[in-house]
Design an enzyme around this catalytic site. Structure first.
Site, PDB file in Angstrom:
ATOM      1  N   TYR A  95     -12.918  27.342 -36.086  1.00 43.88           N
ATOM      2  CA  TYR A  95     -13.271  28.165 -37.255  1.00 43.88           C
ATOM      3  C   TYR A  95     -14.655  27.812 -37.773  1.00 43.88           C
ATOM      4  O   TYR A  95     -15.515  28.687 -37.961  1.00 43.88           O
ATOM      5  CB  TYR A  95     -12.232  27.966 -38.355  1.00 43.88           C
TER       6      TYR A  95
ATOM      7  N   LYS B 287     -18.219  30.117 -37.790  1.00 42.73           N
ATOM      8  CA  LYS B 287     -18.966  30.503 -38.985  1.00 42.73           C
ATOM      9  C   LYS B 287     -20.401  29.982 -38.930  1.00 42.73           C
ATOM     10  O   LYS B 287     -21.325  30.618 -39.466  1.00 42.73           O
ATOM     11  CB  LYS B 287     -18.255  30.001 -40.242  1.00 42.73           C
TER      12      LYS B 287
END
Length: 242
Positions: free
Chosen positions: A164, A168
């Site tokens: 994750y 990002k």
């Protein structure tokens, strides 16, 4: 600022739904992007006003193409759809977790943005807002002073959620380079902070009001023509370390 139409992806719940709600309140025509038509329709009806469901799965090329074909012109694109597949550290994370995470958080953003560029180019004041994460900050994640601080955000201090957080971080670079390639646009990334959403259990139990984060996204959507571009900011628009 003359922008009047906006598309928000992943907007049937959480921060995306709050962004859509606030944009409608600000006078925008809002296209509420949702992979699940029933949930999206319910969210659009709850928001009311000039809010319209657009079925949109950011991981499906045909869905993206159909959505782009249904919107002739667009002033604001808010890439909000995102997933957190697991919270594993790098040595423990599976390739399938990386692939699933990047499919939505990175490739989905690129696919949707590129598909809607023709519509955005018809706007006198095009804006793109990419919802990132403070845990994506390379500066904070590698700063020993931050890591040693008792007041540091636990998610930044932890080596977990590698798929994750790295997705990002990739999104932040995409934001910076798209801003350079699109000089007539305002393209920025925003970290919403930990919010009480369905993204993960910790967020649901410890997070703050999603509406507060949505306010920052709406401010970026309504930037003046001389506003910043190619930045990574927090929900209050304070500068985040890359």
């Amino acid at each position: 600022m003359t922008s009047t139409t906006a598309l928000v992806t992943g907007a049937n719940k959480g921060i995306g739904k709050e962004i859509a709600r606030q944009l409608v309140s600000a006078g925008f025509t809002v296209y509420l992007g949702s992979r699940d038509a029933a949930r999206g329709r319910a969210a659009a009806e709850e928001i009311g006003g000039d809010c319209h469901l657009v079925e949109l799965d950011v991981t499906d090329e045909k869905s993206i193409a159909a959505a782009a074909a249904s919107i002739a012109s667009l002033d604001v694109l808010i890439n909000n759809a995102g997933v957190l597949v697991d919270s594993d550290t790098g040595p423990d994370a599976s390739l399938s977790s990386f692939r699933a995470t990047y499919e939505t958080n990175v490739f989905g953003v690129v696919a949707v943005t590129n598909a809607f560029l023709p519509a955005l180019r018809r706007s006198p004041a095009p804006r793109i807002v990419n919802i990132s994460s403070g845990t994506a900050s390379l500066g904070a994640s590698t700063d020993e002073a931050v890591r040693a601080s008792a007041t540091g955000a636990p998610a930044v201090l932890s080596p977990g959620a590698v798929s994750y957080r790295s997705s990002k971080a990739a999104l932040n670079m995409i934001t910076a380079l798209y801003a350079q390639a699109l000089p007539g646009f305002r393209v920025n990334a925003m970290a919403p902070g930990l919010r009480a959403t369905d993204l993960n259990g910790r967020a649901r139990s410890l997070g703050d009001d999603p509406a507060e984060a949505a306010e920052g996204a709406v401010r970026l959507a309504r930037l003046d023509d001389d506003g910043p571009t190619g930045t990574f900011v927090s929900w209050d628009l304070s500068v985040m370390p890359w």
